[in-house]
Write a protein that holds these residues in place. Structure first.
Motif, mmCIF file in Angstrom:
data_model
loop_
_atom_site.group_PDB
_atom_site.id
_atom_site.type_symbol
_atom_site.label_atom_id
_atom_site.label_comp_id
_atom_site.label_asym_id
_atom_site.label_seq_id
_atom_site.Cartn_x
_atom_site.Cartn_y
_atom_site.Cartn_z
ATOM 1 N N HIS A 162 0.850 -1.202 0.000
ATOM 2 C CA HIS A 162 0.000 0.000 0.000
ATOM 3 C C HIS A 162 0.882 1.248 0.000
ATOM 4 C CE1 HIS A 162 -3.276 -2.729 1.064
ATOM 5 N NE2 HIS A 162 -2.559 -3.145 2.083
ATOM 6 N N PRO A 163 1.636 1.506 -1.072
ATOM 7 C CA PRO A 163 2.617 2.601 -1.059
ATOM 8 C C PRO A 163 2.010 3.980 -0.847
ATOM 9 C CG PRO A 163 2.305 1.737 -3.287
ATOM 10 C CD PRO A 163 1.627 0.785 -2.362
ATOM 11 N N ASP A 164 0.736 4.158 -1.180
ATOM 12 C CA ASP A 164 0.117 5.477 -1.069
ATOM 13 C C ASP A 164 -0.731 5.650 0.187
ATOM 14 O OD1 ASP A 164 1.191 6.264 -3.565
ATOM 15 O OD2 ASP A 164 -0.471 5.253 -4.602
ATOM 16 N N SER A 165 -0.965 4.560 0.905
ATOM 17 C CA SER A 165 -1.894 4.659 2.035
ATOM 18 C C SER A 165 -1.424 3.903 3.275
ATOM 19 C CB SER A 165 -3.268 4.121 1.628
ATOM 20 O OG SER A 165 -3.197 2.749 1.248
ATOM 21 N N TYR A 166 -0.187 3.448 3.291
ATOM 22 C CA TYR A 166 0.255 2.561 4.383
ATOM 23 C C TYR A 166 0.132 3.216 5.757
ATOM 24 C CZ TYR A 166 4.716 5.121 4.134
ATOM 25 O OH TYR A 166 5.679 6.076 4.138
ATOM 26 N N ARG A 167 0.282 4.522 5.865
ATOM 27 C CA ARG A 167 0.216 5.164 7.180
ATOM 28 C C ARG A 167 -1.186 5.092 7.785
ATOM 29 N NH1 ARG A 167 4.815 7.779 8.441
ATOM 30 N NH2 ARG A 167 6.228 8.337 6.736
ATOM 31 N N ARG A 168 -2.190 4.874 6.961
ATOM 32 C CA ARG A 168 -3.570 4.785 7.457
ATOM 33 C C ARG A 168 -4.008 3.337 7.660
ATOM 34 N NH1 ARG A 168 -3.892 8.279 3.084
ATOM 35 N NH2 ARG A 168 -5.110 6.778 1.859
ATOM 36 N N ARG A 169 -3.114 2.404 7.428
ATOM 37 C CA ARG A 169 -3.467 0.982 7.442
ATOM 38 C C ARG A 169 -3.248 0.332 8.810
ATOM 39 N NH1 ARG A 169 -5.997 -1.326 2.800
ATOM 40 N NH2 ARG A 169 -5.604 0.145 1.117
ATOM 41 N N TYR A 170 -3.914 -0.805 8.969
ATOM 42 C CA TYR A 170 -3.659 -1.727 10.053
ATOM 43 C C TYR A 170 -2.984 -2.948 9.421
ATOM 44 C CZ TYR A 170 -6.706 0.949 13.149
ATOM 45 O OH TYR A 170 -7.248 1.943 13.929
ATOM 46 N N PRO A 171 -1.689 -3.140 9.639
ATOM 47 C CA PRO A 171 -1.006 -4.287 9.012
ATOM 48 C C PRO A 171 -1.769 -5.581 9.241
ATOM 49 C CG PRO A 171 0.596 -2.857 10.049
ATOM 50 C CD PRO A 171 -0.766 -2.335 10.440
ATOM 51 N N HIS A 172 -1.829 -6.413 8.205
ATOM 52 C CA HIS A 172 -2.723 -7.566 8.220
ATOM 53 C C HIS A 172 -2.077 -8.739 7.488
ATOM 54 C CE1 HIS A 172 -6.419 -9.912 7.404
ATOM 55 N NE2 HIS A 172 -6.938 -9.243 8.420
ATOM 56 N N THR A 173 -2.531 -9.935 7.813
ATOM 57 C CA THR A 173 -2.082 -11.136 7.109
ATOM 58 C C THR A 173 -2.288 -11.001 5.601
ATOM 59 O OG1 THR A 173 -2.581 -12.522 9.029
ATOM 60 C CG2 THR A 173 -2.437 -13.630 6.894
ATOM 61 N N ASP A 174 -3.381 -10.360 5.202
ATOM 62 C CA ASP A 174 -3.655 -10.201 3.769
ATOM 63 C C ASP A 174 -2.561 -9.409 3.049
ATOM 64 O OD1 ASP A 174 -5.953 -11.671 3.953
ATOM 65 O OD2 ASP A 174 -7.310 -9.944 3.979
ATOM 66 N N ASP A 175 -1.885 -8.503 3.763
ATOM 67 C CA ASP A 175 -0.777 -7.774 3.145
ATOM 68 C C ASP A 175 0.328 -8.743 2.736
ATOM 69 O OD1 ASP A 175 -2.164 -5.430 3.674
ATOM 70 O OD2 ASP A 175 -1.062 -5.033 5.523
ATOM 71 N N TYR A 176 0.654 -9.660 3.622
ATOM 72 C CA TYR A 176 1.674 -10.661 3.314
ATOM 73 C C TYR A 176 1.221 -11.571 2.170
ATOM 74 C CZ TYR A 176 4.700 -9.680 7.331
ATOM 75 O OH TYR A 176 5.572 -9.102 8.228
ATOM 76 N N ARG A 177 -0.037 -11.940 2.175
ATOM 77 C CA ARG A 177 -0.538 -12.797 1.091
ATOM 78 C C ARG A 177 -0.410 -12.100 -0.255
ATOM 79 N NH1 ARG A 177 -5.949 -15.849 3.531
ATOM 80 N NH2 ARG A 177 -4.838 -17.010 5.182
ATOM 81 N N ALA A 178 -0.750 -10.809 -0.291
ATOM 82 C CA ALA A 178 -0.625 -10.055 -1.540
ATOM 83 C C ALA A 178 0.837 -9.908 -1.941
ATOM 84 C CB ALA A 178 -1.279 -8.681 -1.389
ATOM 85 N N TYR A 179 1.696 -9.679 -0.994
ATOM 86 C CA TYR A 179 3.123 -9.506 -1.243
ATOM 87 C C TYR A 179 3.725 -10.769 -1.858
ATOM 88 C CZ TYR A 179 8.010 -8.345 -0.051
ATOM 89 O OH TYR A 179 9.361 -8.087 -0.088
ATOM 90 N N VAL A 180 3.428 -11.926 -1.282
ATOM 91 C CA VAL A 180 3.979 -13.187 -1.790
ATOM 92 C C VAL A 180 3.350 -13.545 -3.135
ATOM 93 C CG1 VAL A 180 4.239 -15.659 -1.325
ATOM 94 C CG2 VAL A 180 4.553 -13.994 0.527
ATOM 95 N N ALA A 181 2.037 -13.338 -3.278
ATOM 96 C CA ALA A 181 1.354 -13.650 -4.534
ATOM 97 C C ALA A 181 1.910 -12.821 -5.692
ATOM 98 C CB ALA A 181 -0.150 -13.409 -4.394
ATOM 99 N N ALA A 182 2.431 -11.629 -5.389
ATOM 100 C CA ALA A 182 3.009 -10.769 -6.422
ATOM 101 C C ALA A 182 4.429 -11.176 -6.789
ATOM 102 C CB ALA A 182 2.998 -9.317 -5.957
#
Length: 238
Positions: A163-183
């Protein structure tokens, strides 16, 4: 912050630690689609990699992984076992029993499917406050050995990448890792063997993790607490 391990003896760490890359799981009935899990091609931890994982002397305690020995539980139960160990407000959050031969151990209570490596979210802290999350203290109650698996890239780095444009407003989540690895982004994990009576302290709200009993022939139960413990408050096994 990457994965940082607090240890005194590199040889002792390497004797109980292995390294693998992770992959996305799809179309495996025991797992959620998109789950992240170790590739199962475990390799010995090299001395070079071990030194790279060593925690700097000034690193804040809440971000460290420590492999520790805990007091033997008495007949009084587990609720208050961790409170005399440096945090009067430590919270006992229960036990989890894992049968032998599990690549990862945590399931989705709604349907029983394994969720793979994941982030905890007990404290529900947003990106800017994530470093204040409590660490998890865990004790292997046996009867078998088991592993703690830990990703080598922290939730802040992954959240920024996804989430390069919105990471400061995020709650880090397992889904972030899933998206990262899937990419196709690189991510490794280590697994650390824990015999009965051994345990760990780890920032599980900041590092991808799960348990494992892969290759073991006995089940094991794990007890868990959350709290704020200073570095070296418990005797290190490495």
């Amino acid at each position: 912050m990457p994965l940082y391990l607090a240890f005194n003896d590199l040889g002792a760490l390497r004797a109980r630690c292995e390294l693998a890359v992770v992959r996305t799981i799809n179309d495996e009935k025991e797992y959620e689609d998109g789950a992240v899990a170790p590739s199962c091609s475990w390799q010995p931890l090299s001395a070079e990699t071990g030194r790279a994982l060593a925690a700097p002397s000034g690193e804040r305690s809440s971000m460290l992984v420590e492999i520790v020995r805990l007091p033997v539980p008495t007949g009084q139960g587990l609720d208050d076992l961790a409170r005399p160990l440096g945090d009067d407000h430590a919270e006992y959050i229960g036990q989890a029993l894992a049968k032998p031969g599990m690549r990862t151990t945590t399931d989705n209570y709604r349907d029983g499917r394994l969720i793979g490596l994941h982030l905890d979210n007990w404290d529900k802290l947003a990106y800017g406050r994530r470093l204040a999350s409590r660490r998890r203290l865990a004790l292997n109650l046996g009867p078998g050995d088991r592993y703690i698996i830990l990703g080598d890239l922290d939730a802040h780095a992954v959240c920024r990448a996804v989430h390069p444009d919105s990471y400061r407003r995020r709650y880090p989540h397992t889904d972030d890792y899933r998206a990262y690895v899937a990419a196709g982004q690189p991510l490794r994990c280590v697994r650390i063997r824990l015999a009965p009576g051994e345990g760990y302290l780890a920032p599980t709200e900041y590092l991808l993790h799960d348990g494992s009993t892969e290759g073991q022939d006995k089940p094991s139960a794990m007890a868990f607490w959350l709290g704020h413990w200073k570095r070296d408050v418990l005797p290190s096994l490495v």
